[in-house]
Design an enzyme around this catalytic site. Structure first.
Site, mmCIF file in Angstrom:
data_model
loop_
_atom_site.group_PDB
_atom_site.id
_atom_site.type_symbol
_atom_site.label_atom_id
_atom_site.label_comp_id
_atom_site.label_asym_id
_atom_site.label_seq_id
_atom_site.Cartn_x
_atom_site.Cartn_y
_atom_site.Cartn_z
ATOM 1 N N GLU A 104 -69.146 8.592 4.392
ATOM 2 C CA GLU A 104 -68.471 8.742 5.678
ATOM 3 C C GLU A 104 -69.532 8.930 6.750
ATOM 4 O O GLU A 104 -70.552 9.562 6.515
ATOM 5 C CB GLU A 104 -67.556 9.975 5.646
ATOM 6 N N HIS A 135 -66.737 12.666 -1.451
ATOM 7 C CA HIS A 135 -67.555 11.744 -0.673
ATOM 8 C C HIS A 135 -68.685 12.495 0.009
ATOM 9 O O HIS A 135 -68.720 13.717 -0.008
ATOM 10 C CB HIS A 135 -66.702 10.992 0.362
#
Length: 132
Positions: A108, A62
């Site tokens: 994130e 991510h």
């Protein structure tokens, strides 16, 4: 010798939808846009959106973006109210929200940094962790 991350390019299936998400929802600054891509920036970070066929993986890969502690709760609520899909619950140091972009790229927002993460790990190290 490497000196840091130059940029990240994300394959996107609909340039306009992704452009609106990264600019309108996440607050990136648009720098340039063309038929098959766009350049965006945020705090010196360069992101390229490239029209392609995304193939997001099923692992923990991510991309994390920094948000100050003071702004975190407001920004997290803004994300959630925009209808994002959260893909992971935060279990690490600091505040984080793990969410998907329109093409399923794992993102994130995080209010810590490497120093705060290492400090937390010194207090409670992961199994087999070594520090250098």
């Amino acid at each position: 010798m490497l000196s840091g991350i130059n940029h990240i390019t994300l394959a996107v299936s609909d340039l306009n939808v992704s452009f609106d998400f990264y600019v309108g929802t996440l607050g990136f600054t648009p720098e340039a846009k063309w038929a098959s891509g766009a350049y965006l920036s945020s705090g010196g970070f360069w992101l390229c959106l490239a029209l392609d066929k995304p193939a997001a993986g099923n692992d923990g890969t991510h991309y994390a973006f920094s948000v100050s502690g003071e702004a975190f709760d407001v920004f997290a609520e803004r994300l959630r109210s925009s209808g994002i899909t959260e893909w992971k619950i935060n279990k690490s140091e600091g505040k984080s929200v793990y969410f998907l972009d329109p093409d399923g790229h794992k993102l994130e927002i995080h209010d810590g940094d490497l120093k705060s993460r290492l400090s937390a790990c010194l207090a409670e190290p992961y199994e087999g962790m070594e520090f250098y």
